[in-house]
Design an enzyme around this catalytic site. Sequence first.
Site, short mmCIF file in Angstrom:
data_model
loop_
_atom_site.label_atom_id
_atom_site.label_comp_id
_atom_site.label_asym_id
_atom_site.label_seq_id
_atom_site.Cartn_x
_atom_site.Cartn_y
_atom_site.Cartn_z
N ASP A 307 0.81 -1.22 0.00
CA ASP A 307 0.00 0.00 0.00
C ASP A 307 0.84 1.27 0.00
O ASP A 307 2.02 1.26 0.36
CB ASP A 307 -0.88 0.03 1.26
N HIS A 450 3.76 -2.34 2.99
CA HIS A 450 3.82 -0.97 2.44
C HIS A 450 5.10 -0.78 1.64
O HIS A 450 6.19 -0.88 2.19
CB HIS A 450 3.73 0.06 3.57
ZN ZN Z 1 -2.59 3.05 3.42
#
Ligand code: ZN
Length: 496
Positions: A307, A450
Amino acid sequence: MRRKSKYKYNRNIRYSYSGVQNTYVNHYCRRKKKSKKTIIAVISVLFLISAAISAFLILDGMSLFSINNTNNSNINRFIDFDTTKHMSYSEDKYETKIYESERYLINYPIIKIDEIDREIKNEIEYLAKCAEASSAKYTSVDYITETADDKYLSVVFKANEYDINKNNTVSDVITMIFDLESKKQLESEDIFNNNFYSFASEYVRNYFNNNTDTKKLTSEESFQSATTANKLHFEEFSLNNKQCTIYLNQKAIFGSGNKIYNISIPLSELSNFLNISLKEAQKGKTANPSIRDDIDPNKPMIALTFDDGPDEKNTQIILDVLQANNARATFFVVGYQAEAYPDVLKSISDAGCQIGNHTKNHANLTELSDEEIKEAAESVDKIVKNATGSPTTALRPPYGAFNDKVESILNRTPLIFWDVDTEDWSDKDTEKTIKSVINQAADGKIILLHDIQDSTAEAAKTFIPKLIAEGYQLVTVEELLYYKGITVGGGETYPW
Ligand code: ZN
């Protein structure tokens, strides 16, 4: 004759032409299953031979139908066939049978390949029985033919029943597909793999949903259940050089009406679902199909998701590791990053990875107005589409925050959450992230990471090959759902 599993050997059920149960028609007809050379069949044949001989003797001389003698019959005057156009295969030869009672008429093609003509004759005998059993005043059966790559022949029979006032009360379609080289009739499963039916279901639902006349009917439970991803719902179809046409009976999907819907799907969209090779479909085959066909559904798989990117350098590091391991992942991108690094978006797409939407500004969607929610998703799609040619195919609400309103507004793609939160964003520690991934890995899991974190990109160099060594296939979310047989519609959430 073609085997169609919807025609069960149940003498108590009445069927219409294509197997749609129809109280008006009251047909007794059952489609015969394709004969298998079993001992039972041989014994049955022996038993039946004497009966068959007597039957032929009785019929002889009182011919069941007349051929090419249509001009002066009642039915021909009743039903105007002048406008009949046969898109005919090769020599444009066809025959018409008007049955003795002059209540039904059947046009059918002569292909001039004995094996195929025999199958067609079997089929029209079946259709004749349906018409005979019908309570209609008159029945006409007409046909068109289509060919694909000069190798596959489709014969599409359309039956129409009329009442005494010339109203067309019932219509139905039955299709047959032949391989002109092997001279054999093909079954649905010879032509399409099992994944075709989810695709067809979605395609057909979209078709009716985008049609103003039928849109309001598509929420009905009967429509939904008649269009589920089931082989029996999509058995009547034909193929030509450009498209596959699916024929759907209005009564079967909407409960009433005598229309036949012809829904055409370009072959280029079917390349992942065909068991036969068609030129036009080959063109649609991209180097990076979004669903790979070499994933083994019986082996464990994991969907890694990254993400908050794309990141200027870390995304590419992760992509390199993925590609070196023949692996894929899903990247949920935010608008401000996507706007800054469109070339990274292109690299993600070129690597066959899935791009998901993580909204424009990473705001909590439950705190936004309807318009803002829409804009938060659409602006990212615009950027992704400009960079890669396609919009995002999933959406992950920031912070995992959503409610009914968010679901109803963001209804274009599935809303995808996660099973495993590695907390890489707070740890920022390569070793911890590796451990977190490896310790929580399990079949079917969606793992949250991430790609803006240096530590995560570094960790990926270790955990990706390690997961592969442990026997996991690393897939996109789209592939995971597909191979696990999980359908998540637009605005629906998974795995929460
Ligand atoms: Zn996020």
